[in-house]
Scaffold this motif. Structure first.
Motif, PDB file in Angstrom:
ATOM      1  N   LYS A  51       0.436  -1.473   0.011  1.00 10.48           N
ATOM      2  CA  LYS A  51       0.165  -0.488   0.072  1.00 10.48           C
ATOM      3  C   LYS A  51       0.437   1.694   0.020  1.00 10.48           C
ATOM      4  O   LYS A  51       0.419   2.425   0.311  1.00 10.48           O
ATOM      5  CB  LYS A  51      -0.708   0.281   1.517  1.00 10.48           C
ATOM      6  N   ASN A  53       2.992   4.714  -1.428  1.00  6.60           N
ATOM      7  CA  ASN A  53       3.084   4.661  -2.891  1.00  6.60           C
ATOM      8  C   ASN A  53       3.836   6.091  -3.311  1.00  6.60           C
ATOM      9  O   ASN A  53       3.703   7.116  -1.995  1.00  6.60           O
ATOM     10  CB  ASN A  53       1.493   4.885  -3.284  1.00  6.60           C
ATOM     11  N   PRO A  55       4.577   9.280  -5.123  1.00  2.69           N
ATOM     12  CA  PRO A  55       4.466  10.140  -6.511  1.00  2.69           C
ATOM     13  C   PRO A  55       5.832  10.651  -7.096  1.00  2.69           C
ATOM     14  O   PRO A  55       7.519   9.923  -6.991  1.00  2.69           O
ATOM     15  CB  PRO A  55       3.339  11.380  -5.535  1.00  2.69           C
ATOM     16  N   LYS A  56       5.459   9.683  -8.452  1.00  3.21           N
ATOM     17  CA  LYS A  56       6.468   9.894  -9.510  1.00  3.21           C
ATOM     18  C   LYS A  56       6.825  11.369  -9.721  1.00  3.21           C
ATOM     19  O   LYS A  56       7.968  11.516 -10.255  1.00  3.21           O
ATOM     20  CB  LYS A  56       5.978   9.597 -11.276  1.00  3.21           C
ATOM     21  N   LYS A 116      13.806   7.735  -5.666  1.00  2.67           N
ATOM     22  CA  LYS A 116      12.698   7.104  -4.471  1.00  2.67           C
ATOM     23  C   LYS A 116      13.436   6.605  -3.208  1.00  2.67           C
ATOM     24  O   LYS A 116      12.896   6.938  -2.315  1.00  2.67           O
ATOM     25  CB  LYS A 116      12.469   5.851  -5.446  1.00  2.67           C
ATOM     26  N   THR A 120      11.661   7.119   0.587  1.00  2.35           N
ATOM     27  CA  THR A 120      10.908   6.590   1.371  1.00  2.35           C
ATOM     28  C   THR A 120      12.334   6.511   3.203  1.00  2.35           C
ATOM     29  O   THR A 120      11.419   6.152   3.919  1.00  2.35           O
ATOM     30  CB  THR A 120      12.256   5.332   0.654  1.00  2.35           C
ATOM     31  N   GLU A 177       3.112  11.460   2.422  1.00  4.94           N
ATOM     32  CA  GLU A 177       2.246  10.962   2.347  1.00  4.94           C
ATOM     33  C   GLU A 177       1.419  12.348   2.951  1.00  4.94           C
ATOM     34  O   GLU A 177       0.956  12.830   3.719  1.00  4.94           O
ATOM     35  CB  GLU A 177       1.674   9.583   2.692  1.00  4.94           C
ATOM     36  N   ASP A 181      -3.963   8.581   4.743  1.00  5.37           N
ATOM     37  CA  ASP A 181      -3.216   7.862   4.675  1.00  5.37           C
ATOM     38  C   ASP A 181      -1.835   7.269   5.518  1.00  5.37           C
ATOM     39  O   ASP A 181      -0.779   7.931   5.936  1.00  5.37           O
ATOM     40  CB  ASP A 181      -1.523   8.406   3.487  1.00  5.37           C
ATOM     41  N   TRP A 184       2.484   4.305   5.548  1.00  5.77           N
ATOM     42  CA  TRP A 184       3.750   5.283   5.974  1.00  5.77           C
ATOM     43  C   TRP A 184       4.164   5.235   8.000  1.00  5.77           C
ATOM     44  O   TRP A 184       4.835   4.179   7.909  1.00  5.77           O
ATOM     45  CB  TRP A 184       4.299   5.849   5.133  1.00  5.77           C
TER      46      TRP A 184
END
Length: 286
Positions: A51, A53, A55-56, A116, A120, A177, A181, A184
């Motif tokens: 779950k 995510n 973002p790009k 990324k 993270t 996030e 949400d 995380w």
């Protein structure tokens, strides 16, 4: 063999080191608690990981004018001084405490190129701010006999709050996030527990050093008793996500709404993920 790493631990400080603290809980209880907590954490991580995510798009990047370089030099200097004091006092084992590890993560975040992995680690470490908060509320400086070493305690933990704010100010890969949400936060907290119950506990037991109070409770711990670790797991499960979200709210207000500190129109990737913006390439604000 490794006495150079923990022989200098201050035995005069209550519940800091020694057999009284090491045998506060029976080995059977330690094993049972570890198995239960680690099993729950592993299952939760497996369910939560899909779950997560990132973002790009890295929209609304605030240009950095040397602040990152200055902060990484300052933080590395503080970390180096801390290492020096730990080796001099033969207390290197305390470098494993979560706040020191979080400082090391922040040095990496300041120095590493965008990726990324950086996003993270940034999202994980911002859920570890319970460490410096508790350090300010319940300071443990009795074992720091040198004034400079005691001052480092306050400076280092203060910097742990400053670094995420500055990185959120820059934006880009340093994003969080959407507010509601909590995946995380749950994921990060489980990693935090695994670090405590596996890494810290395995090292603390043979060394008989109370790393982050994994062997026995602090003198001022309101949950003093055989259930102190379970109580900590429960109340920190509330504190960590609440503190993270509150920190993000305050940062969002200061960076996007409070006139003296406002630097962006909004923080799309941080708190208002559902707000529509055009599909143009990432913007940079000077």
């Amino acid at each position: 063999m490794f006495e150079w790493a923990y022989a200098g631990a201050n035995r005069a400080v209550p519940r800091n080191v020694g057999p009284e603290c090491a045998y506060f809980l029976s080995h059977q209880r330690q094993v049972i608690e570890t198995l239960i907590v680690c099993t729950i954490c592993v299952i939760t991580i497996i369910k939560t990981y899909p779950k997560l995510n990132i973002p790009k798009e890295d929209s609304y990047i605030k240009s950095d004018r040397g602040g990152k370089r200055l902060l990484v030099i300052l933080l590395a200097l503080l970390w180096g001084m801390e290492i020096g004091f730990k080796f001099a006092s033969r207390t290197v084992i305390y470098l494993l405490n979560p706040c020191h590890v979080t400082t090391l993560i922040q040095i990496y975040l300041l120095a590493a190129p965008p990726s990324k992995t950086v996003t993270t680690l940034f999202r994980i470490h911002i859920n570890l701010l319970n460490g410096p908060l508790l350090a300010f509320l319940f300071p443990e400086t009795a074992s720091r006999t040198i004034f400079v070493e005691a001052a480092l305690y306050w400076i280092q933990h203060g910097m742990m709050f400053v670094i995420p704010y500055y990185l959120l100010r820059i934006g880009g890969v340093y994003n969080i996030e959407p507010f509601w949400d909590f995946n995380w936060s749950i994921f990060s907290y489980c990693l935090n527990l695994l670090y405590h119950f596996i890494v810290l506990q395995i090292i603390a037991i043979p060394a008989q050093v109370n790393l982050n109070h994994m062997l026995c409770p602090a003198i001022l711990d309101p949950f003093d008793g055989p259930w102190f670790r379970i109580a900590a797991v429960i109340h920190q499960a509330f504190l960590c996500p609440i503190l993270c979200k509150l920190y993000c709210l305050i940062a969002e207000f200061c960076l996007t709404k409070f006139p003296p500190t406002k630097v962006k129109p909004y923080m799309k990737d941080i708190l208002q993920d559902d707000r529509n913006v055009n599909d143009s390439p990432p913007k940079k604000y000077e």
